[in-house]
Design a protein around this motif. Structure first.
Motif, PDB file in Angstrom:
ATOM      1  N   GLU A  46       0.799  -1.225   0.000  1.00 29.63           N
ATOM      2  CA  GLU A  46       0.000   0.000   0.000  1.00 29.63           C
ATOM      3  C   GLU A  46       0.830   1.274   0.000  1.00 29.63           C
ATOM      4  N   PHE A  47       2.131   1.167   0.258  1.00 31.84           N
ATOM      5  CA  PHE A  47       2.954   2.372   0.261  1.00 31.84           C
ATOM      6  C   PHE A  47       4.416   1.995   0.037  1.00 31.84           C
ATOM      7  N   TYR A  48       5.260   3.033  -0.033  1.00 33.96           N
ATOM      8  CA  TYR A  48       6.681   2.831  -0.323  1.00 33.96           C
ATOM      9  C   TYR A  48       7.560   3.504   0.725  1.00 33.96           C
ATOM     10  N   VAL A  49       8.796   3.035   0.804  1.00 35.22           N
ATOM     11  CA  VAL A  49       9.797   3.658   1.657  1.00 35.22           C
ATOM     12  C   VAL A  49      11.082   3.835   0.857  1.00 35.22           C
ATOM     13  N   LEU A  50      11.693   5.025   0.963  1.00 33.93           N
ATOM     14  CA  LEU A  50      13.065   5.242   0.502  1.00 33.93           C
ATOM     15  C   LEU A  50      13.954   5.115   1.724  1.00 33.93           C
ATOM     16  N   SER A  51      15.022   4.330   1.639  1.00 33.36           N
ATOM     17  CA  SER A  51      15.896   4.130   2.795  1.00 33.36           C
ATOM     18  C   SER A  51      17.322   4.556   2.452  1.00 33.36           C
ATOM     19  N   TYR A  52      17.909   5.400   3.329  1.00 30.85           N
ATOM     20  CA  TYR A  52      19.235   5.956   3.091  1.00 30.85           C
ATOM     21  C   TYR A  52      20.232   5.513   4.157  1.00 30.85           C
ATOM     22  N   TRP A  90      11.444   0.665  -1.494  1.00 32.31           N
ATOM     23  CA  TRP A  90      10.827  -0.581  -1.057  1.00 32.31           C
ATOM     24  C   TRP A  90       9.307  -0.504  -1.006  1.00 32.31           C
ATOM     25  N   PRO A  91       8.602  -1.313  -1.786  1.00 29.51           N
ATOM     26  CA  PRO A  91       7.161  -1.458  -1.569  1.00 29.51           C
ATOM     27  C   PRO A  91       6.940  -2.086  -0.186  1.00 29.51           C
ATOM     28  N   GLN A  92       5.992  -1.533   0.561  1.00 31.94           N
ATOM     29  CA  GLN A  92       5.722  -2.012   1.913  1.00 31.94           C
ATOM     30  C   GLN A  92       4.395  -2.770   1.972  1.00 31.94           C
ATOM     31  N   GLY A  93       4.051  -3.247   3.175  1.00 30.82           N
ATOM     32  CA  GLY A  93       2.799  -3.967   3.339  1.00 30.82           C
ATOM     33  C   GLY A  93       1.629  -3.009   3.458  1.00 30.82           C
ATOM     34  N   SER A  94       0.633  -3.377   4.241  1.00 27.87           N
ATOM     35  CA  SER A  94      -0.512  -2.501   4.438  1.00 27.87           C
ATOM     36  C   SER A  94      -0.139  -1.392   5.417  1.00 27.87           C
ATOM     37  N   VAL A  96      -1.632  -0.551   8.078  1.00 31.01           N
ATOM     38  CA  VAL A  96      -1.787  -0.982   9.472  1.00 31.01           C
ATOM     39  C   VAL A  96      -0.890  -2.170   9.813  1.00 31.01           C
ATOM     40  N   LYS A  97      -0.252  -2.776   8.829  1.00 29.67           N
ATOM     41  CA  LYS A  97       0.638  -3.908   9.090  1.00 29.67           C
ATOM     42  C   LYS A  97       1.853  -3.813   8.168  1.00 29.67           C
ATOM     43  N   PRO A  98       2.692  -2.792   8.366  1.00 33.46           N
ATOM     44  CA  PRO A  98       3.770  -2.505   7.412  1.00 33.46           C
ATOM     45  C   PRO A  98       4.857  -3.569   7.350  1.00 33.46           C
ATOM     46  N   GLY A 218       7.219  -2.192  13.236  1.00 32.49           N
ATOM     47  CA  GLY A 218       7.253  -2.789  14.563  1.00 32.49           C
ATOM     48  C   GLY A 218       6.071  -2.404  15.416  1.00 32.49           C
ATOM     49  N   GLU A 219       5.279  -1.421  14.988  1.00 35.45           N
ATOM     50  CA  GLU A 219       4.124  -1.001  15.773  1.00 35.45           C
ATOM     51  C   GLU A 219       2.848  -1.590  15.191  1.00 35.45           C
TER      52      GLU A 219
END
Length: 284
Positions: A46-52, A90-94, A96-98, A218-219
């Motif tokens: 459902e969303f993305y993350v850029l990680s540096y 990185w494509p992430q999960g939902s 509410v459950k990343p 983690g949350e």
């Protein structure tokens, strides 16, 4: 197009070409970068993350400069000097459950042509890492049109080039977030966080690549971490039935029963000052 705009466009293109050339090193000849992808873990995203990551720290862990032909030569031993580099998009999960994220959706992939990868060396100075990122993350992009190496890396490069990154390492989350928001007005404050375990800065984007408040890894809803640590959410930001934004400290009698739903815009704050700055009020 006016002559002024045309000239500006040509100048930007020239700068991009020169920057690309600065990151290419003929001594970077490592060829064993087509390793087997991780086991397939196909999940909805459902969303993305850029990680540096901070390149000097990584290179220090490797024990000094790398020699020509070695895996990390370009990043750690070449002529270019790197600070923050893009670990990956990185494509992430939902929302509410990343943590339940997709991985290696296309299985093992063919070796990507080094000539294509060279375009992205200023962003991610490693043929091995670029291959790894495409196989494990690029093949899981929400938009099917972005599931080719060039389309995936071009999208990452577009997001990367839109950011102003620190020139020094930052490990204090509050100070780092303030720096990112000050120098990148397009980023909401909570679209940036520091992953303490990986020591990487991460920026969250929705499925349309607009920055948005990060669901913290983690949350779980309610501000509890996967191991039940209540300190995972020091201050809970809840939206009431009357649409009032209220924060709850651990000392509040109903703190334990407050459930956080990130999909509704509710928040988890590090401290009261952060909640107040975001416009939330203390729960009565």
């Amino acid at each position: 197009m006016s002559l002024t705009k045309l000239f500006a466009a040509v100048c930007l293109a020239l700068v991009a070409v020169l920057a690309h050339a600065d990151c290419v090193d003929p001594k970077d000849t490592y060829e064993s970068y087509n390793v087997v992808a991780d086991p397939t873990q196909d999940r909805p995203s459902e969303f993305y993350v850029l990680s540096y990551s901070w390149a000097p720290s990584y290179c220090a862990q490797k024990g000094g400069q790398r020699r020509p032909g070695q895996k990390d030569y370009l990043q750690c031993g070449g002529k270019a000097h790197f600070g923050y580099i893009l670990h990956g998009l990185w494509p992430q999960g939902s929302v509410v459950k990343p943590n339940d994220y997709p991985r290696a959706c296309g299985g093992d992939q063919p070796k990507i042509d080094r000539a294509l990868l060279a375009k992205y060396f200023c962003m991610t100075p490693s043929v091995w890492l670029l291959q790894h990122e495409f196989e494990n993350h690029g093949t899981c992009m929400i938009d099917q049109h972005l599931r080719t190496p060039e389309a995936y890396f071009d999208k990452a490069l577009t997001l990367h080039n839109a950011l102003h990154l620190p020139s020094r390492q930052m490990t204090n989350e509050a100070q780092g977030k303030a720096w990112f928001v000050l120098h990148n007005p397009q980023l909401p404050e909570d679209s940036v966080y520091f992953d303490r375990e990986a020591k990487e800065w991460r920026i969250c984007y929705d499925r349309d690549f607009a920055p948005f408040a990060c669901p913290r890894p983690g949350e779980q809803p309610g501000g509890q971490s996967g191991n039940g640590d209540a300190n995972a959410c020091p201050v809970k930001g809840n939206i009431s039935a009357k649409h009032r934004k209220l924060y709850f400290e651990p000392s509040h009698p109903t703190y334990a029963s407050v459930v956080i739903d990130f999909s509704k815009g509710e928040r988890c704050f590090d401290n009261v000052e952060q909640a107040l700055a975001a416009g939330w009020k203390k729960a009565p």
